[in-house]
Design an enzyme around this catalytic site. Sequence first.
Site, mmCIF file in Angstrom:
data_model
loop_
_atom_site.group_PDB
_atom_site.id
_atom_site.type_symbol
_atom_site.label_atom_id
_atom_site.label_comp_id
_atom_site.label_asym_id
_atom_site.label_seq_id
_atom_site.Cartn_x
_atom_site.Cartn_y
_atom_site.Cartn_z
ATOM 1 N N ARG A 55 -0.177 -2.374 -6.693
ATOM 2 C CA ARG A 55 -0.502 -3.450 -5.755
ATOM 3 C C ARG A 55 -1.457 -4.456 -6.397
ATOM 4 N NH1 ARG A 55 -1.072 -4.718 -0.167
ATOM 5 N NH2 ARG A 55 -3.213 -5.097 0.541
ATOM 6 N N ARG A 64 0.871 -1.175 0.000
ATOM 7 C CA ARG A 64 0.000 0.000 0.000
ATOM 8 C C ARG A 64 0.909 1.225 0.000
ATOM 9 N NH1 ARG A 64 -2.086 -3.448 4.139
ATOM 10 N NH2 ARG A 64 -4.163 -4.263 3.663
ATOM 11 N N HIS A 114 -2.015 2.260 -5.842
ATOM 12 C CA HIS A 114 -2.726 1.010 -5.568
ATOM 13 C C HIS A 114 -2.819 0.138 -6.814
ATOM 14 C CE1 HIS A 114 -4.474 -0.431 -1.875
ATOM 15 N NE2 HIS A 114 -5.449 -1.024 -2.523
ATOM 16 N N HIS A 135 -4.112 -9.209 3.729
ATOM 17 C CA HIS A 135 -5.570 -9.239 3.854
ATOM 18 C C HIS A 135 -5.961 -10.119 5.041
ATOM 19 C CE1 HIS A 135 -6.212 -8.269 -0.700
ATOM 20 N NE2 HIS A 135 -6.023 -7.184 0.023
#
Length: 300
Positions: A247, A148, A244, A270
């Site tokens: 990512r 991030r 992002h 996550h």
Amino acid sequence: MNWSSYIKNFEAYLKIERGLSKNSIESYVLDVEKLQHYLIDNAIEVSPLNIKEETLQEFIYHTSKQINPRSQARLLSGLKSFFNYLIFEEYRQDNPLELIEAPRLGRKLPDTLSIKDIDNLIGAVDLSTNEGERNRAMLETLYGCGLRVSELVTLKISDLFFDEGFIKVTGKGNKQRFIPISPLTQKYITIYKNEVRRHLPIQKEFSDTLFLNRRGKQLSRAMVFTIIKDLAKKINLNKNISPHTFRHSFATHLLENGADLRSIQLMLGHESITTTEIYMHVDRKHLNQVMQTFHPRNKK
């Protein structure tokens, strides 16, 4: 206590009790402050302890004309957390938002870049400048480790474990994880660290921060956005990209090349594999290959 006092205590609760990141805390507090400003602007005198569902419905209806459904759902989530906090502290016995439903949202598929796009973006970095060496190292780290942007700008030199082939990343809720880092990414970080960073006027409080601006301070997230947008314009990449996007591309390319979801989940940080499963929907070609390879009816 007035609204400001309750909001201040809520902020402390999010930080101490729930251990949320600075960015998450700011978002939650902003949600409640929007409600506070609405009440002030409309001369509605009511405290957090006795505000009713009807007043909140009027506020939500008012804001729904100004923000999209996704932002509206985010606002409701923040307000529900605030009233749950009041219940937790025994200031209230009920959550007035309990019966108010958030708008239904379709799951948005992430934007991704092709490997060629990424190569072109990084190739467009002007390496004749000190900032160019830094930017190349940053983009390689974003894509090579799936970070991030908040994790990138707070990455520390003491988080680099190159001998072991890992970096330590502090993610949402101050949760830490180790991510493998490729020799190529290590190479560009080392070049920046040894040939550029060491010559900067580094501020004492940022002595361990890896990526710095020319004044020796931590880069802002907005600056990373700007760098990427400028590179996209430079190569005429007609896509709406952000940090992002790197990512998302990291996860998608891993999946396309055979990585399992559980490993991708761990690297992305996550909490739930459900969040990671969204990448299963990005590349239909990959799903077709899996079916053709592994389904028993397709085996000779």
